[in-house]
Enzyme design. Structure first.
Site, PDB file in Angstrom:
ATOM      1  CB  SER A  54      -9.688  -4.365  -7.081  1.00 21.71           C
ATOM      2  OG  SER A  54      -9.777  -3.334  -6.405  1.00 21.71           O
ATOM      3  CG  ASP A 112      -3.159  -6.498  -6.046  1.00 21.78           C
ATOM      4  OD1 ASP A 112      -2.908  -7.122  -5.043  1.00 21.78           O
ATOM      5  OD2 ASP A 112      -3.043  -5.619  -6.504  1.00 21.78           O
ATOM      6  CG  HIS A 157      -5.014  -2.589  -7.666  1.00 23.80           C
ATOM      7  ND1 HIS A 157      -5.201  -4.044  -6.897  1.00 23.80           N
ATOM      8  CD2 HIS A 157      -6.142  -2.021  -7.677  1.00 23.80           C
ATOM      9  CE1 HIS A 157      -6.448  -3.827  -6.333  1.00 23.80           C
ATOM     10  NE2 HIS A 157      -7.137  -2.866  -7.059  1.00 23.80           N
TER      11      HIS A 157
END
Length: 307
Positions: free
Chosen positions: A130, A159, A235
């Protein structure tokens, strides 16, 4: 890496499971490290490559424990720092924190490893999830003031996210929207979640919005690079099965998730192991096996290699 190389079914599937090595979690006293951190290490005697793993936005490093144990059990030492407790949109300080941790490794890390275990810092990887993925790419792109004493040899974006939306990147901006513009001088892997760009509900934005997510990061990568997108997972689906506390409970509420976390976590752990074995240890059998067969624990929405 030869695409015609063969790999056995058992060796391909094994990277998605816990490996043969027993692992240990070490928690150094916070006063002895640049930032609080967790160390996941094999217990068996040997010399092992090192992976620095950066957490996502407002997440705890402990949320990656099951993933870290899986990777470590295949012969890697993981250093998982807690970069902050509260943070605004600007990630500049986090990049400097990672540089400090990197420079601490040669003298600091050996003090906390089992006596029979040696860290091979000539085989050093950097991964981030992230916002941590953004930070990892930013450091690799030299968006920092601190001079690094060590060289990273592999980069992984799990991600990765560069902001709220295209045109709403958070500082420092990483994406340029120029194809193959990342001059990283190291192999790169980008892992994406198919549900990351889907809103959980109308009240919350998507956790990995289109325009600043894995697809955009991969588009800017140069050779060699590889790209995997897990279709029906979200996610945060690579985190531990149970994430405690208010922040831990929030991980179930804020993002569109898959049915359960274990398959995505096993997949992420497996492709990380395969990638690192390939580019740090020159054993590409595992990575080729994932590319060429359908034995992953998740359905893959996209697979691509730049070789």
């Amino acid at each position: 890496m030869s695409p015609s190389s063969s790999v056995s079914i058992c060796s391909t599937t094994s990277v998605f499971a816990i490996g043969e090595l027993e692992t240990q979690l070490v928690k150094p006293e916070e006063t002895l490290t640049p930032k609080p951190l967790l160390i996941f290490t094999p217990v068996e005697a040997g010399e092992f490559p090192v992976l620095v793993l950066l957490h996502g936005y407002l997440l705890q490093n402990s949320f990656y424990s099951q993933l870290s144990h899986q990777i470590a059990s295949h012969g890697f030492i993981l250093v998982v720092p807690q970069l902050y407790s509260v943070a605004g949109p600007d990630a500049t300080k986090e990049i400097e924190y990672v540089a400090e941790i990197t420079n601490w490794l040669p003298e600091g890390l050996p003090k906390f490893l089992p006596t029979q275990v040696t860290a091979n810092l000539t085989k050093l990887g950097l991964a981030g999830h992230s916002r941590g993925g953004k930070v990892a790419f930013a450091l690799a792109l030299n968006k920092l003031k601190t001079e690094l004493k060590l060289k990273y040899s592999a980069l992984i974006g799990i991600d990765p996210v560069d902001g709220m939306d295209k045109g709403k990147q958070t500082p420092p901006k990483v994406l340029t929207y120029v194809p193959h513009s990342f001059n990283l001088e190291m192999p790169v892997m980008v892992i994406g979640s198919g549900l990351g760009e889907v809103r959980k509900n109308p009240l919350f934005p998507a956790c990995a919005p289109k325009g600043v997510n894995h697809e955009d990061f991969y588009n800017e990568c140069c050779k060699p690079a590889c790209y995997f997108v897990a279709k029906d997972y979200g996610h945060l689906d690579m985190l531990d099965d149970e994430t405690k506390g208010i922040r831990g409970k929030a991980t179930y509420c804020l993002c569109k998730n898959g049915k359960c976390r274990e398959p995505m976590r096993r997949f992420v752990g497996g492709v990380v192991v395969a990638f690192l074995k390939g580019y740090l240890e020159r054993d590409f059998n595992f990575l080729i096996g994932i590319k060429d067969d359908e034995l992953a624990p998740v359905e893959l929405q996209k697979v691509d290699f730049l070789l």
